[in-house]
Design a protein around this motif. Structure first.
Motif, PDB file in Angstrom:
ATOM      1  N   GLU A  82      -6.833   0.654  -7.092  1.00 17.74           N
ATOM      2  CA  GLU A  82      -6.102   1.905  -7.308  1.00 17.74           C
ATOM      3  C   GLU A  82      -5.303   2.349  -6.080  1.00 17.74           C
ATOM      4  O   GLU A  82      -4.442   3.224  -6.180  1.00 17.74           O
ATOM      5  N   ASN A  83      -5.587   1.753  -4.907  1.00 16.66           N
ATOM      6  CA  ASN A  83      -4.828   2.104  -3.704  1.00 16.66           C
ATOM      7  C   ASN A  83      -3.540   1.304  -3.565  1.00 16.66           C
ATOM      8  O   ASN A  83      -2.736   1.577  -2.676  1.00 16.66           O
ATOM      9  N   THR A 140     -15.733  -1.777  -9.730  1.00 18.31           N
ATOM     10  CA  THR A 140     -14.537  -1.539  -8.923  1.00 18.31           C
ATOM     11  C   THR A 140     -13.869  -2.871  -8.599  1.00 18.31           C
ATOM     12  O   THR A 140     -14.534  -3.827  -8.200  1.00 18.31           O
ATOM     13  N   LEU A 198       0.811  -1.212   0.000  1.00 18.43           N
ATOM     14  CA  LEU A 198       0.000   0.000   0.000  1.00 18.43           C
ATOM     15  C   LEU A 198       0.848   1.267   0.000  1.00 18.43           C
ATOM     16  O   LEU A 198       0.318   2.375  -0.110  1.00 18.43           O
ATOM     17  N   LYS A 222       0.106   0.291  -4.436  1.00 17.41           N
ATOM     18  CA  LYS A 222       1.269   0.939  -5.061  1.00 17.41           C
ATOM     19  C   LYS A 222       2.155  -0.053  -5.812  1.00 17.41           C
ATOM     20  O   LYS A 222       2.776   0.290  -6.815  1.00 17.41           O
ATOM     21  N   VAL A 234      -9.468  -3.890  -0.391  1.00 14.09           N
ATOM     22  CA  VAL A 234      -8.856  -2.607  -0.744  1.00 14.09           C
ATOM     23  C   VAL A 234      -8.993  -2.386  -2.246  1.00 14.09           C
ATOM     24  O   VAL A 234      -8.701  -3.290  -3.036  1.00 14.09           O
TER      25      VAL A 234
END
Length: 222
Positions: free
Chosen positions: A216-217, A203, A101, A219, A213
């Motif tokens: 897009e969150n 989503t 994240l 990393k 989660v």
């Protein structure tokens, strides 16, 4: 019997729509509409002054161009749908990998406690969780215990190692431990194994620990 995404009978709880509710879109002309107008124009033209052949050819050319545009738009829509399905399939292949994240921050309100989860990729012989402030000062240490690899939940009561209450805000949690081979290891909040993938109203959600989660969150996935 049709069942919706939350297990309700669609025949009872679904949206009921009659033909009166359907409004036909007339804000643009289709190629069929264009052809109808052209035929009506030819049908009611003045026989003494027939429509110029060049104008008919021009209108016919416009019809062909409209039809080609419709086909191109449909092809692009089909391609977009195919790419979306391909992306969904690619996300499923991430199950079993590790998601990052990008931060090990945890939040706490003054006078309350904070619960967080941390993933240990190897068996734990012994170790501690360290909670630090923004300057890297260790405020609190929590015992990890001896446990197999996995995701574990910890609760910080909001006090430092001296028993004093810390101010509410953002802090950071990481862990230092030794594995079953007595080798030093580290881990932190924010890195978790991807257990499953869920698609909800367009989503993409990844299950990390006990939470879902949004993609897009994330990393990094490795």
């Amino acid at each position: 019997m049709a069942i919706n995404s939350i297990g309700l009978d669609q025949a009872v709880y679904g949206d009921y729509q009659t033909t009166a509710d359907v409004v036909e879109d007339k804000t643009s002309l289709s190629n069929d509409d264009f052809m109808t107008l052209l035929l009506v124009e030819l049908q009611y033209q003045d026989p003494t002054e027939p429509t110029d052949t060049e104008q008919i050819l021009t209108q016919t050319s416009q019809l062909a161009s409209l039809e080609a545009t419709d086909k191109t738009n449909q092809a692009l829509e089909d391609l977009a749908a195919s790419l979306s399905a391909s992306n969904d399939f690619s996300t499923i292949s991430a199950i079993g990998k590790t998601a990052d994240l990008g931060s090990n921050a945890i939040a706490i309100d003054e006078g309350s406690s904070s619960t967080f989860e941390m993933y240990f990729p190897s068996d734990i012989s012994q170790g501690t969780v360290e909670i630090t402030d923004v300057e890297g000062n260790i405020l609190k240490t929590l015992d990890v215990g001896t446990n197999p690899a996995g995701v574990y939940q910890f609760t910080w009561d909001g006090t430092d190692n001296n028993g004093e209450q810390v101010a509410g805000g953002i802090y950071y949690a990481s862990a230092s431990y030794t594995d079953q081979n007595n080798e030093a290891q580290t881990t932190r909040v924010g890195t978790y194994p991807i257990e499953s993938v869920r698609f909800d109203d367009g989503t993409t959600l990844l299950k990390l620990g006990s939470s879902y989660v949004p993609l897009e969150n994330i990393k990094e996935i490795y």
